[in-house]
Structures are given as C-alpha cells and as structure tokens.
Design an enzyme around this catalytic site. Structure first.
Site, PDB file in Angstrom:
ATOM      1  N   ARG A  88       3.875  -9.046  27.897  1.00  0.00           N
ATOM      2  CA  ARG A  88       2.972  -9.851  27.066  1.00  0.00           C
ATOM      3  C   ARG A  88       3.855 -10.719  26.183  1.00  0.00           C
ATOM      4  O   ARG A  88       4.645 -10.212  25.388  1.00  0.00           O
ATOM      5  CB  ARG A  88       2.066  -8.952  26.215  1.00  0.00           C
ATOM      6  CG  ARG A  88       1.319  -9.718  25.147  1.00  0.00           C
ATOM      7  CD  ARG A  88       0.232  -8.925  24.495  1.00  0.00           C
ATOM      8  NE  ARG A  88      -0.911  -8.789  25.391  1.00  0.00           N
ATOM      9  CZ  ARG A  88      -2.126  -8.384  25.007  1.00  0.00           C
ATOM     10  NH1 ARG A  88      -2.354  -8.075  23.750  1.00  0.00           N
ATOM     11  NH2 ARG A  88      -3.110  -8.294  25.880  1.00  0.00           N
ATOM     12  N   HIS A 122      -4.379 -14.871  31.138  1.00  0.00           N
ATOM     13  CA  HIS A 122      -4.534 -13.413  30.950  1.00  0.00           C
ATOM     14  C   HIS A 122      -5.166 -12.857  32.239  1.00  0.00           C
ATOM     15  O   HIS A 122      -6.321 -12.410  32.251  1.00  0.00           O
ATOM     16  CB  HIS A 122      -5.415 -13.147  29.734  1.00  0.00           C
ATOM     17  CG  HIS A 122      -5.367 -11.741  29.215  1.00  0.00           C
ATOM     18  ND1 HIS A 122      -4.540 -10.759  29.762  1.00  0.00           N
ATOM     19  CD2 HIS A 122      -6.036 -11.125  28.197  1.00  0.00           C
ATOM     20  CE1 HIS A 122      -4.713  -9.633  29.097  1.00  0.00           C
ATOM     21  NE2 HIS A 122      -5.608  -9.823  28.153  1.00  0.00           N
ATOM     22  N   ASP A 124     -14.477 -15.432  23.562  1.00  0.00           N
ATOM     23  CA  ASP A 124     -13.255 -14.769  23.092  1.00  0.00           C
ATOM     24  C   ASP A 124     -13.049 -15.225  21.651  1.00  0.00           C
ATOM     25  O   ASP A 124     -13.746 -16.125  21.162  1.00  0.00           O
ATOM     26  CB  ASP A 124     -12.083 -15.198  24.009  1.00  0.00           C
ATOM     27  CG  ASP A 124     -10.783 -14.482  23.725  1.00  0.00           C
ATOM     28  OD1 ASP A 124     -10.795 -13.484  22.973  1.00  0.00           O
ATOM     29  OD2 ASP A 124      -9.741 -14.921  24.245  1.00  0.00           O
ATOM     30  N   CYS A 157     -13.400 -10.033  26.202  1.00  0.00           N
ATOM     31  CA  CYS A 157     -12.192  -9.256  26.523  1.00  0.00           C
ATOM     32  C   CYS A 157     -11.806  -8.292  25.415  1.00  0.00           C
ATOM     33  O   CYS A 157     -11.080  -7.343  25.662  1.00  0.00           O
ATOM     34  CB  CYS A 157     -11.038 -10.198  26.849  1.00  0.00           C
ATOM     35  SG  CYS A 157     -10.498 -11.204  25.451  1.00  0.00           S
ATOM     36  N   ARG A 163     -10.021  -2.167  32.792  1.00  0.00           N
ATOM     37  CA  ARG A 163      -8.609  -2.577  32.759  1.00  0.00           C
ATOM     38  C   ARG A 163      -7.748  -1.485  33.397  1.00  0.00           C
ATOM     39  O   ARG A 163      -6.818  -1.754  34.155  1.00  0.00           O
ATOM     40  CB  ARG A 163      -8.144  -2.808  31.305  1.00  0.00           C
ATOM     41  CG  ARG A 163      -8.736  -4.036  30.636  1.00  0.00           C
ATOM     42  CD  ARG A 163      -8.180  -5.335  31.182  1.00  0.00           C
ATOM     43  NE  ARG A 163      -6.735  -5.447  31.087  1.00  0.00           N
ATOM     44  CZ  ARG A 163      -6.079  -5.880  30.013  1.00  0.00           C
ATOM     45  NH1 ARG A 163      -6.732  -6.254  28.928  1.00  0.00           N
ATOM     46  NH2 ARG A 163      -4.758  -5.985  30.029  1.00  0.00           N
TER      47      ARG A 163
HETATM   48  N1  NVA Z   1      -7.236 -15.078  23.573  1.00  0.00           N
HETATM   49  C1  NVA Z   1      -6.855 -13.850  22.917  1.00  0.00           C
HETATM   50  C2  NVA Z   1      -7.000 -12.711  23.864  1.00  0.00           C
HETATM   51  C3  NVA Z   1      -6.662 -11.369  23.281  1.00  0.00           C
HETATM   52  C4  NVA Z   1      -6.783 -10.254  24.273  1.00  0.00           C
HETATM   53  C5  NVA Z   1      -5.430 -13.952  22.424  1.00  0.00           C
HETATM   54  O1  NVA Z   1      -4.593 -14.505  23.150  1.00  0.00           O
HETATM   55  O2  NVA Z   1      -5.151 -13.507  21.307  1.00  0.00           O
HETATM   56  N1   CP Z   2      -8.200  -7.573  25.933  1.00  0.00           N
HETATM   57  C1   CP Z   2      -6.932  -7.243  25.648  1.00  0.00           C
HETATM   58  O1   CP Z   2      -5.987  -7.672  26.313  1.00  0.00           O
HETATM   59  O2   CP Z   2      -6.805  -6.417  24.586  1.00  0.00           O
HETATM   60  P1   CP Z   2      -5.467  -6.012  23.819  1.00  0.00           P
HETATM   61  O3   CP Z   2      -4.995  -7.250  23.087  1.00  0.00           O
HETATM   62  O4   CP Z   2      -5.868  -4.908  22.900  1.00  0.00           O
HETATM   63  O5   CP Z   2      -4.438  -5.575  24.813  1.00  0.00           O
END
Ligand code: NVA
Ligand code: CP
Length: 315
Positions: A113, A140, A229, A269, A297
C-alpha cells in the site's frame, strides 16, 4: 534501466491494476472465492501456501487490508510479515528497486500500500515474486475485486448492470471504471465539477462503459449498485476543508436509492463518514451490503494469492 531491473522474469504475474487479470481469470477467482469462503465457514483446513511468506508493506494506514491479508495468508498455511515504511530503510530513502530485489529474495509474495502507482510498478519490475496492489493513489483493485464478488454472490454476473459512483474521482472510482470496461458493465459517474476524472487515468476506449452526470440523483436512476467513498483520501488531508464544501450535495441519500432499481444495493469500501459521503440511514439500512463487502476482502484475496502462486485449482 536501473541495474536492478535486469534479470527479472517478465512471466511473474502481478496484480497492480484491475485489468491485470482477464475476464476469464475473474470468472475463475469468483468461483474459487466461493469455495474458499465455504471452507472457512466450515473450519476446514486448507494449506496450499504451507511455509510461504507474504510481506505486507504499508506506507498508509489500514484496518481491512492489513487484517484480511494477514489472516488470509495464515489460513492458507503461510505466514505474513508486516512492514511499515517508517520502520524500514525505505523510510530512510533506500531505493524502491533495491528494496524490491532484497524483499523478493526472502518471501514468496508481496502486498504493498503506497502513494503513486509508479512506485508499485517500479517495485514490481524489480521483484522476483508476485506483487499485489493494496491501494495506491490511483487504484485499489483488491477492494473492487471484493465488491464485484459481493454482487456475484447474490446476483451472479455484473455484465450489463449499471453502477452509480457518487463522489470523488479517486482510486476506487478509477478501479471501478477499469472493471466496467473489462467485465462489460456501466458506471454512472457524478462528482463536483472541480473534482472531475483525469482522462489520463481512464482505460483506452472506455466508450459506453462510462457516463458522466452533473446531478448525482440522475446518475442513480435505474442503477443496480450505488457506491461512494470518502471525500478526502489518504494523502490529500490538506484539502479536507475545501473538499467538505465542494462535495456537499453529493451525500448518498435514501432519495438516490429510491430512484434506482428495486433491488439496488449500497456499497462503500470503508472507512465511512456518516453525514458526509453517505447518510446514516443508507449505510445502516437494509439495502447496504458493506459488512459482507468488507468480509469478502478476506475470501477474494485468499483466492488471489492462491491463484498467483499455484494457478487454477480444480476441486
Ligand atoms: N479512497 C480511499 C480509500 C480507503 C480504503 C483512500 O485512498 O484513502
Ligand atoms: N477498504 C480498505 O482498504 O480499508 P483499509 O484502509 O482499512 O485497509
């Protein structure tokens, strides 16, 4: 080409974007996810990744991604190692290419990530083992994989269906659009004008798979799924105040669900902000499927890791 880019097999299968797998591969992964989920629910031991190690590299916060990968690799018989860049030499400027060379000589599969998609792509080019995108600024894919599987569990194929995306043009939105083109469904996209989609991040020839709406209520008319989101994604926190203002009017409401198809479902999500991108009555209502979506997930990522390391398994 950096020296480290040499001698890495181009045959390794990575999962960096949703379109890194074909529609046929998704058909297999959905079918396999059902089987793995059933085994999990029946407490059946299944260890195809016995003695394998997953490295999980996080440059941003996470609850679901970390837990689902760590529990998932354990349930498949392997072991997960959590690396936070602040605690590793990556946080002190070690080149991504060098880190990829070293880490991929010690483990069997890697999840990352991070911020820019370019970072994970550079990492993957220098990795000897499969690399999975656990979220970048642009995409994602693991989340949209879980979301489409969640639809598949109840309604089967998403082909020909319509999905309303209400809110920010972010990593989730671009991944849904990639999925729409690949799996042949449609996205109705609605965001404030100053947060519109970047053409550079759209799939080539997206055509009828994407329609833009200035009015979010119109985007929801006759759709099968409504999703949204956060208005401020990780890494964009300094814009939070101006985003709160720009996105008011883009909260997913019961009124939006009421103009959709009668069996519409709401997805998010997570994490969610009730009263911002979604009304509490929607996310906590009976058309919301967010908890199944979060659980899935675990199941889809187990199917993905098994597939990347073992290929198709017939049972
Ligand atoms: N769009 C959000 C998704 C978190 C799972 C982010 O990137 O923070
Ligand atoms: N939806 C998702 O990726 O959640 P986290 O940021 O908690 O991993």
């Amino acid at each position: 080409m950096p020296l480290a880019d040499k001698n890495i097999s181009s045959k390794i299968k990575h999962y960096l974007r949703f379109d890194d797998l074909t529609a046929d591969e998704y058909a297999y992964i959905f079918k396999r996810s059902v089987q793995l989920k059933n085994k999990f629910k029946a407490y059946q031991t299944w260890h195809p990744l016995h003695d394998r190690t997953l490295a999980m590299i996080f440059e941003k916060n996470s609850t679901r991604t970390r837990l689902s990968f760590e529990a998932g690799i354990h349930q498949l018989g392997g072991h997960g190692v959590y690396l936070n860049t602040q605690d590793t030499q990556l946080g002190r400027g070690e080149p991504v290419e060098d880190a990829a060379q070293v880490i991929s000589r010690m483990v069997d599969i890697i999840m990352i990530r991070t911020f820019g998609q370019d970072i994970i792509e550079r990492f993957a080019r220098n990795s000897r083992v499969p690399v999975i995108n656990g979220l970048t600024n642009e995409f994602h894919p693991c989340q949209v994989l879980a979301d489409i599987f969640t639809y598949y569990e109840t309604f089967r194929s998403i082909k020909g269906k319509a999905v309303a995306w209400i809110g920010d043009a972010n990593n989730m939105a671009y991944t849904w659009i990639q999925a729409a083109k690949l799996l042949n469904f449609k996205i109705n996209f609605s965001s404030p004008p100053q947060y519109k989609l970047d053409e550079e991040l759209l799939p080539d020839n997206v055509g009828d798979h994407l329609e833009i709406f200035s009015n979010p209520l119109e985007a929801c008319k006759d759709v099968d799924i409504i999703t949204t989101d956060v208005w401020t994604s990780m890494g964009f926190e300094s814009e939070n105040h101006e985003r709160q203002k720009a996105f008011s009017g883009f909260m997913v409401s019961d009124e939006m669900l009421n103009v959709a198809n009668k069996d519409v479902i709401f997805m998010h999500c997570l994490p969610a902000h009730r009263g911002e991108e979604v009304a509490a009555s929607v996310i906590d209502g009976d058309r919301s499927i967010v908890w199944e979506e979060a659980e899935n997930r675990l199941h889809v990522q187990k199917a993905l890791m098994e597939y990347l390391l073992c290929g198709e398994i017939e049972e």
